[in-house]
Design an enzyme around this catalytic site. Structure first.
Site, PDB file in Angstrom:
ATOM      1  N   CYS A 139       0.561  -1.334  -0.013  1.00 57.94           N
ATOM      2  CA  CYS A 139      -0.053   0.023   0.064  1.00 57.94           C
ATOM      3  C   CYS A 139       0.545   1.760   0.161  1.00 57.94           C
ATOM      4  CB  CYS A 139      -0.669   0.031   0.933  1.00 57.94           C
ATOM      5  SG  CYS A 139      -1.964   1.122   1.455  1.00 57.94           S
ATOM      6  N   CYS A 142      -0.263   4.199   2.212  1.00 61.74           N
ATOM      7  CA  CYS A 142      -0.299   3.572   3.787  1.00 61.74           C
ATOM      8  C   CYS A 142       1.175   3.691   4.165  1.00 61.74           C
ATOM      9  CB  CYS A 142      -0.322   2.561   3.883  1.00 61.74           C
ATOM     10  SG  CYS A 142      -2.310   2.115   3.532  1.00 61.74           S
ATOM     11  N   ASP A 143       1.803   3.426   2.934  1.00 62.84           N
ATOM     12  CA  ASP A 143       3.715   2.848   3.835  1.00 62.84           C
ATOM     13  C   ASP A 143       4.640   4.530   2.839  1.00 62.84           C
ATOM     14  OD1 ASP A 143       2.866   1.627   5.314  1.00 62.84           O
ATOM     15  OD2 ASP A 143       3.054  -0.370   4.202  1.00 62.84           O
TER      16      ASP A 143
HETATM   17  C1  LIG Z   1       0.612  -4.136   4.619  1.00 67.38           C
HETATM   18  C2  LIG Z   1      -0.631  -3.803   4.645  1.00 67.38           C
HETATM   19  C3  LIG Z   1      -0.551  -2.185   5.404  1.00 67.38           C
HETATM   20  C4  LIG Z   1      -1.690  -1.521   5.612  1.00 67.38           C
HETATM   21  N1  LIG Z   1      -1.733   0.085   6.543  1.00 67.38           N
HETATM   22  C5  LIG Z   1      -2.505   1.112   6.091  1.00 67.38           C
HETATM   23  C6  LIG Z   1      -2.175   1.994   6.548  1.00 67.38           C
HETATM   24  O1  LIG Z   1      -1.587   2.140   7.198  1.00 67.38           O
HETATM   25  N2  LIG Z   1      -2.774   3.312   6.571  1.00 67.38           N
HETATM   26  C7  LIG Z   1      -5.044   2.547   6.213  1.00 67.38           C
HETATM   27  O2  LIG Z   1      -5.122   3.955   5.761  1.00 67.38           O
HETATM   28  N3  LIG Z   1      -4.866   1.817   5.661  1.00 67.38           N
HETATM   29  C8  LIG Z   1      -3.921   0.699   5.688  1.00 67.38           C
HETATM   30  N4  LIG Z   1      -3.597  -0.165   4.414  1.00 67.38           N
HETATM   31  C9  LIG Z   1      -5.720  -0.666   4.446  1.00 67.38           C
HETATM   32  C10 LIG Z   1      -6.265  -1.102   5.690  1.00 67.38           C
HETATM   33  O3  LIG Z   1      -5.419  -2.021   6.218  1.00 67.38           O
HETATM   34  C11 LIG Z   1      -7.599  -1.757   5.564  1.00 67.38           C
HETATM   35  O4  LIG Z   1      -7.642  -0.309   4.449  1.00 67.38           O
HETATM   36  C12 LIG Z   1      -8.427  -1.941   5.991  1.00 67.38           C
HETATM   37  O5  LIG Z   1      -8.163  -3.299   6.810  1.00 67.38           O
HETATM   38  C13 LIG Z   1      -9.819  -1.975   5.543  1.00 67.38           C
HETATM   39  O6  LIG Z   1     -11.077  -2.566   6.152  1.00 67.38           O
HETATM   40  P1  LIG Z   1     -11.969  -3.663   6.220  1.00 67.38           P
HETATM   41  O7  LIG Z   1     -12.309  -3.422   7.452  1.00 67.38           O
HETATM   42  O8  LIG Z   1     -12.518  -3.110   5.457  1.00 67.38           O
HETATM   43  O9  LIG Z   1     -11.427  -5.734   6.323  1.00 67.38           O
HETATM   44  P2  LIG Z   1     -10.241  -5.781   6.317  1.00 67.38           P
HETATM   45  O10 LIG Z   1      -9.282  -4.979   7.295  1.00 67.38           O
HETATM   46  O11 LIG Z   1      -9.679  -7.111   5.645  1.00 67.38           O
HETATM   47  O12 LIG Z   1     -11.181  -7.139   7.442  1.00 67.38           O
HETATM   48  C14 LIG Z   1     -11.631  -8.280   7.204  1.00 67.38           C
HETATM   49  C15 LIG Z   1     -11.722  -8.821   7.935  1.00 67.38           C
HETATM   50  O13 LIG Z   1     -12.619  -9.456   7.787  1.00 67.38           O
HETATM   51  C16 LIG Z   1     -12.886 -10.855   8.823  1.00 67.38           C
HETATM   52  N5  LIG Z   1     -13.384 -12.041   7.479  1.00 67.38           N
HETATM   53  C17 LIG Z   1     -13.186 -12.676   6.487  1.00 67.38           C
HETATM   54  N6  LIG Z   1     -14.097 -12.989   5.975  1.00 67.38           N
HETATM   55  C18 LIG Z   1     -14.816 -14.044   6.869  1.00 67.38           C
HETATM   56  C19 LIG Z   1     -16.273 -14.942   7.618  1.00 67.38           C
HETATM   57  N7  LIG Z   1     -15.967 -15.310   6.463  1.00 67.38           N
HETATM   58  N8  LIG Z   1     -16.127 -14.725   8.272  1.00 67.38           N
HETATM   59  C20 LIG Z   1     -15.690 -14.338   9.623  1.00 67.38           C
HETATM   60  N9  LIG Z   1     -14.372 -13.177   9.550  1.00 67.38           N
HETATM   61  C21 LIG Z   1     -14.667 -13.239   7.927  1.00 67.38           C
HETATM   62  C22 LIG Z   1     -11.126 -11.557   7.821  1.00 67.38           C
HETATM   63  O14 LIG Z   1      -9.766 -12.412   8.312  1.00 67.38           O
HETATM   64  C23 LIG Z   1     -10.062  -9.999   8.402  1.00 67.38           C
HETATM   65  O15 LIG Z   1     -10.570  -9.571   9.702  1.00 67.38           O
HETATM   66  C24 LIG Z   1      -2.849  -0.931   5.356  1.00 67.38           C
HETATM   67  C25 LIG Z   1      -2.781  -2.263   4.387  1.00 67.38           C
HETATM   68  C26 LIG Z   1      -1.882  -3.437   4.017  1.00 67.38           C
HETATM   69  C27 LIG Z   1      -2.352  -4.852   4.120  1.00 67.38           C
END
Ligand SMILES: Cc1cc2nc3c(=O)[nH]c(=O)nc-3n(C[C@H](O)[C@H](O)[C@H](O)COP(=O)(O)OP(=O)(O)OC[C@H]3O[C@@H](n4cnc5c(N)ncnc54)[C@H](O)[C@@H]3O)c2cc1C
Length: 319
Positions: A139, A142-143
């Protein structure tokens, strides 16, 4: 083994424990909806994979990704969210109540928020896993700012890779794009911008075989896919931009998905099924930030609350 059937009909079930799901839980719990949240086997979402988060508002010094997610969870639990660290393995949204299964049990609810996120597609290299958060990222938004005046490598050849490469030129001394083919898949306009940029250069027909470094990334090992020759390059950071996969396998037969598998929504909150709401990266492939996911979680919980009030009024009028 037969799944245990829970006869209680919950007001709301939330699927996912990233910023979107846990924010939905905070709002639903404070609205007295007693949410049940399935966190997934790997709880906390994508921020568990990173180190410093510097762009989440409210933390002027920055915060470690896992610590931020602990805080989200503690806040959701403080207001009474019940959290199970298991995956949802099946859903049936064809009738009310909506049904959700884990390996052990069956649950029913009047409203569901799907916040199952997405996963970055990685190269699958040992060095990549070991050095994630230490020079390896997926990302740029992000980084990127961690790599001021550094040499940065971007892996990929699509629009995302080129967008990331161009964004990273704000910080880097130079950005090298590594691509397996001899031409980009990115749109023509993105290609033109990248080719014209003095800081961007390309290494064609090359696959990354390893990412090396002790505490931080120091280089990469490449293999030319046409000649088979290996070469080593110095670099300070590797941004892997070969795509994202939405976590939607479980919902594929129940919710309308787009051609890439993301849950479709006209307004970024309602799905094609009544009572089922969506939030975060499982719908949003554009912004992909913790703060936008959290905002979507808030919207989904507020819309679910309105929906629950509306169906209660309908039921009262009918009786
Ligand atoms: C390496 C990295 C660094 C990042 N750094 C930043 C940053 O510095 N700042 C920033 O704003 N964003 C950052 N991001 C992006 C940010 O992490 C995402 O945009 C954010 O986490 C999305 O949130 P979400 O809740 O939509 O999904 P996610 O964070 O993807 O969480 C989804 C959750 O749902 C769960 N899940 C999936 N399927 C199922 C199921 N069938 N049953 C139950 N649970 C399930 C997963 O296990 C997970 O825990 C980064 C991403 C990465 C990969």
């Amino acid at each position: 083994m037969e799944a245990e059937v829970n006869s209680d009909i919950r007001k709301i079930i939330i699927i996912g424990s990233g910023p979107a799901g846990l924010t939905a839980a905070i709002y639903a719990a404070r609205a007295n909806l007693a949410p049940l949240l399935f966190a997934g086997g790997v709880y906390g979402g994508q921020l568990m994979l990173t180190t410093e988060v510097e762009n989440y508002p409210g933390f002027p010094e920055g915060i470690q990704g896992p610590e931020l997610m602990e805080k989200f969870r503690a806040q959701a639990e403080r207001f009474g969210t019940e959290i199970y660290n298991v995956d949802v393995t099946r859903v049936d949204f064809s009738a009310v109540p909506l049904r959700v299964w884990t390996d052990e049990a069956e649950y029913a609810a009047r409203a569901v928020v799907v916040a199952s996120g997405a996963s970055a597609i990685w190269l699958g290299l040992d060095g990549e896993t070991r050095l994630r958060g230490r020079g390896v990222s997926s990302c740029a938004t992000c980084d990127g700012a961690f790599f001021k005046e550094k040499d940065i490598t971007v892996v990929g050849g699509g629009d995302t890779a080129i967008e990331e490469a161009l964004f990273l030129t704000r910080f880097a001394t130079n950005v090298t794009v590594i691509h397996r083919r001899d031409a980009l898949r990115a749109s023509k306009i993105m290609q033109q911008r990248a080719f014209a940029h003095p800081k961007v250069s390309f290494v064609w027909d090359s696959a990354v075989e390893d990412i090396v470094g002790d505490k931080h990334v120091t280089g990469i090992r490449l293999r030319n896919v046409k000649t088979g020759a290996f070469s080593d390059r110095k670099t300070d950071a590797v941004f892997v931009a070969i795509g994202h996969r939405p976590n939607t396998d479980v919902f594929a037969n129940e919710l309308e998905l787009d051609e890439k598998g993301y849950i479709r929504s006209e307004d970024g909150v309602h799905t094609n099924k009544r009572g089922v709401f969506v939030a975060g990266d499982v719908n949003d492939f554009h912004y992909r930030q913790a703060v936008t996911a959290a905002g979507m979680g808030c919207r989904a919980a507020m819309e679910a609350e309105r929906y629950l009030e509306a169906i209660e009024s309908e039921a009262a009028l009918a009786s």
